[in-house]
Design a protein around this motif. Structure first.
Motif, PDB file in Angstrom:
ATOM      1  N   SER A   9       0.859  -1.186   0.000  1.00  0.00           N
ATOM      2  CA  SER A   9       0.000   0.000   0.000  1.00  0.00           C
ATOM      3  C   SER A   9       0.891   1.231   0.000  1.00  0.00           C
ATOM      4  CB  SER A   9      -0.898   0.025   1.229  1.00  0.00           C
ATOM      5  OG  SER A   9      -1.805  -1.051   1.199  1.00  0.00           O
ATOM      6  N   HIS A  19      -4.421   9.479   0.089  1.00  0.00           N
ATOM      7  CA  HIS A  19      -5.335   8.345   0.049  1.00  0.00           C
ATOM      8  C   HIS A  19      -4.501   7.076  -0.077  1.00  0.00           C
ATOM      9  CE1 HIS A  19      -8.608  11.177  -0.617  1.00  0.00           C
ATOM     10  NE2 HIS A  19      -7.798  11.778  -1.472  1.00  0.00           N
ATOM     11  N   ARG A  21      -3.581   3.509  -1.450  1.00  0.00           N
ATOM     12  CA  ARG A  21      -3.788   2.781  -2.708  1.00  0.00           C
ATOM     13  C   ARG A  21      -3.017   1.474  -2.645  1.00  0.00           C
ATOM     14  NH1 ARG A  21      -3.670   5.003  -7.946  1.00  0.00           N
ATOM     15  NH2 ARG A  21      -4.931   6.682  -7.081  1.00  0.00           N
ATOM     16  N   LYS A  22      -3.672   0.386  -3.005  1.00  0.00           N
ATOM     17  CA  LYS A  22      -2.984  -0.902  -3.096  1.00  0.00           C
ATOM     18  C   LYS A  22      -2.258  -0.965  -4.431  1.00  0.00           C
ATOM     19  CE  LYS A  22      -6.012  -3.401  -0.092  1.00  0.00           C
ATOM     20  NZ  LYS A  22      -5.646  -4.471   0.763  1.00  0.00           N
ATOM     21  N   GLY A  39      -1.508  -0.562 -10.193  1.00  0.00           N
ATOM     22  CA  GLY A  39      -2.067   0.276  -9.141  1.00  0.00           C
ATOM     23  C   GLY A  39      -1.753   1.757  -9.232  1.00  0.00           C
ATOM     24  N   LEU A  40      -0.789   2.146 -10.071  1.00  0.00           N
ATOM     25  CA  LEU A  40      -0.460   3.561 -10.244  1.00  0.00           C
ATOM     26  C   LEU A  40      -0.461   3.915 -11.719  1.00  0.00           C
ATOM     27  CD1 LEU A  40       2.574   4.079  -7.827  1.00  0.00           C
ATOM     28  CD2 LEU A  40       0.217   4.827  -7.490  1.00  0.00           C
ATOM     29  N   GLU A  44       1.029  10.259 -11.266  1.00  0.00           N
ATOM     30  CA  GLU A  44       0.462  10.315  -9.920  1.00  0.00           C
ATOM     31  C   GLU A  44       1.570  10.606  -8.911  1.00  0.00           C
ATOM     32  OE1 GLU A  44      -3.432   7.914  -9.275  1.00  0.00           O
ATOM     33  OE2 GLU A  44      -1.858   6.519  -9.908  1.00  0.00           O
TER      34      GLU A  44
END
Length: 76
Positions: A9, A19, A21-22, A39-40, A44
């Motif tokens: 995470s 926030h 994020r996994k 996941g990204l 970002e």
């Protein structure tokens, strides 16, 4: 078969707030660099310093003068 991976995470910064994020991580590439398999998205912002003091929803101000930031170089 394939590249070994591990789930983790991270804190992602969106609109000045963090926030959770996994993500799925692949191979490590030296100190402070790791392959992100899932996941990204490119562009970002991920918190790389001070995560232990954060809670989801906390407000943050990015500090570009902090420690070197890892970069995303490829996706699978």
């Amino acid at each position: 078969t394939g590249t070994p991976s591990v789930e983790a995470s991270v804190f992602v910064v969106e609109d000045g707030r963090v926030h959770v994020r996994k993500v799925r991580l692949g191979k490590a590439e030296g100190v402070g660099k790791v392959e992100v398999l899932k996941g990204l998205s490119v562009g970002e912002k991920v918190v790389v310093w001070g995560q232990k003091d954060l809670n989801p929803g906390d407000r943050v101000i990015p500090d570009r003068a902090g420690p070197p930031k890892p970069t995303i170089t490829s996706f699978r």
